[in-house]
Write a protein that holds these residues in place. Structure first.
Motif, mmCIF file in Angstrom:
data_model
loop_
_atom_site.group_PDB
_atom_site.id
_atom_site.type_symbol
_atom_site.label_atom_id
_atom_site.label_comp_id
_atom_site.label_asym_id
_atom_site.label_seq_id
_atom_site.Cartn_x
_atom_site.Cartn_y
_atom_site.Cartn_z
ATOM 1 N N UNK A 35 0.824 -1.208 0.000
ATOM 2 C CA UNK A 35 0.000 0.000 0.000
ATOM 3 C C UNK A 35 0.857 1.256 0.000
ATOM 4 N N UNK A 36 1.939 1.237 0.793
ATOM 5 C CA UNK A 36 2.835 2.394 0.847
ATOM 6 C C UNK A 36 3.478 2.619 -0.511
ATOM 7 N N UNK A 37 3.873 1.535 -1.173
ATOM 8 C CA UNK A 37 4.489 1.674 -2.493
ATOM 9 C C UNK A 37 3.503 2.246 -3.508
ATOM 10 N N UNK A 38 2.243 1.845 -3.422
ATOM 11 C CA UNK A 38 1.245 2.403 -4.340
ATOM 12 C C UNK A 38 1.178 3.914 -4.147
ATOM 13 N N UNK A 39 1.180 4.352 -2.876
ATOM 14 C CA UNK A 39 1.189 5.790 -2.594
ATOM 15 C C UNK A 39 2.444 6.446 -3.185
ATOM 16 N N UNK A 40 3.609 5.819 -2.946
ATOM 17 C CA UNK A 40 4.857 6.407 -3.436
ATOM 18 C C UNK A 40 4.867 6.498 -4.961
ATOM 19 N N UNK A 41 4.211 5.541 -5.639
ATOM 20 C CA UNK A 41 4.196 5.580 -7.101
ATOM 21 C C UNK A 41 3.311 6.716 -7.605
ATOM 22 N N UNK A 42 2.249 7.064 -6.858
ATOM 23 C CA UNK A 42 1.479 8.253 -7.247
ATOM 24 C C UNK A 42 2.366 9.485 -7.091
ATOM 25 N N UNK A 43 3.257 9.446 -6.094
ATOM 26 C CA UNK A 43 4.197 10.550 -5.892
ATOM 27 C C UNK A 43 5.215 10.618 -7.030
ATOM 28 N N UNK A 44 5.630 9.442 -7.514
ATOM 29 C CA UNK A 44 6.559 9.401 -8.648
ATOM 30 C C UNK A 44 5.925 10.110 -9.843
#
Lengths: 225, 103
Positions: A35-44
């Motif tokens: 879930x955290x990675x999904x958030x970080x990918x929106x940040x990417x």
């Protein structure tokens, strides 16, 4: 976790940290990580749009760009890069201390990470002040040493402030998260069995570090010679 | 928790490598290599970013699903950059008729 939740968990025979819709603590941690990675990918993608804008203008006005690079404070930029890398190192040591259940070391490393984050923001403030004094902030007060690049240089300084500003905003959020973690750790909210928030904030902190790793060469290094 | 704890030595080695790469990229930027300055700076940035993601963010030991998500995110970023650049970088390739008065 509330008293009721702990009682509920004990009655059903699992650790209070394990939410009962997960099979085991590993699965619970894996889904948090995902879930955290999904958030970080929106940040990417968020930062990606700015990097794309930067790339377009750099290609459109290469000469003006090269001229603005010389007004970037390379010394502060380099020190800040080192500071941020060091803070990632202390953050990873904080996560490690949490894994080993060492509370004192955990708090110590979190405090060092927080301090380094504040050093980064402080130096950023010095840099912004320099730009203010030099009239390098886009707007009515903007002045530029090479008048032929007056308009184009404003676009590039605008990109500089937008990109480093958004990054600094992420640092401010990170500082807030670290303060929260330190308070939680001081209240014994973490154990060697459960320290998910520390791992997640760690991921966020390293991500912000990676963004800077790309911003630094693009804004400070390319076009200096 | 079955996650094996990584030794401080490994983290320290990554940290020192990152510092050396930062020094290298600052040093190389002082030498005029023409277009290659850009290539060198970005290559070093990619290496540094990968090191942080693999070791500090522990992608190397993450589940296959997390790895897939990371790759998908980078792929989407690549779509953004490649499609934008395929437009902007190729605009000068074909001479287009000018618009407006004096064309």
């Amino acid at each position: 976790m509330s008293e009721a939740e702990m009682v509920h968990a004990r009655e059903r025979g699992h650790e209070p940290e394990l939410k009962h819709h997960f099979d085991d603590p590993d699965q619970q941690l894996d889904s948090s990580t995902l879930g955290m990675w999904v958030f970080l990918l929106t940040e990417v993608m968020f930062f990606g749009g700015m990097f794309a804008g930067y790339t377009i203008y750099r290609n459109t006005y290469p000469d003006a760009f090269a001229s603005t690079s010389r007004f970037m404070n390379l010394a502060i930029g380099s020190i800040n890069t080192a500071v941020l890398i060091f803070s990632s190192f202390t953050m990873v040591l904080a996560v490690r201390s949490a894994q080993l259940g060492r509370k004192k070391a955990l708090i110590g490393f979190l405090v060092i990470t927080l301090f380094l984050g504040l050093v980064f923001l402080g130096l950023k403030g010095v840099e912004y002040h320099e730009k203010w004094v030099d009239h390098h902030i886009p707007g009515p007060g903007f002045r530029y040493e090479e008048p032929q690049y007056f308009h184009q240089a404003q676009i590039l300084f605008f990109l500089y402030f937008a990109m480093t500003g958004l990054h600094a905003l992420h640092m401010v959020v990170g500082v807030g998260l670290l303060v929260t973690l330190i308070a939680m750790a001081a209240r014994n909210r973490f154990s060697a069995h459960w320290f998910t928030p520390i791992e997640m904030v760690g991921l966020y902190w390293h991500f912000v570090d990676i963004v800077w790793i790309f911003l630094f060469p693009l804004l400070y290094l390319i076009g200096r010679t | 928790m079955t996650h094996r704890v990584v030794s401080v030595k490994t983290y320290a080695a990554v940290f020192i490598t990152l510092l050396i790469l930062t020094g290298t990229t600052v040093g190389v930027a002082q030498i005029n290599l023409g277009e290659y300055n850009f290539v060198v700076a970005l290559t070093i940035a990619v290496i540094k970013g990968t090191l942080v993601a693999m070791f500090f963010m522990d992608v190397r030991r993450a589940t296959s699903l997390t790895k897939l998500f990371v790759c998908a995110g980078l792929f989407w970023l690549a779509i953004l950059l490649v499609f934008v650049l395929s437009d902007y970088l190729t605009r000068s390739w074909l001479p287009l008729p000018r618009w407006g008065p004096g064309a």
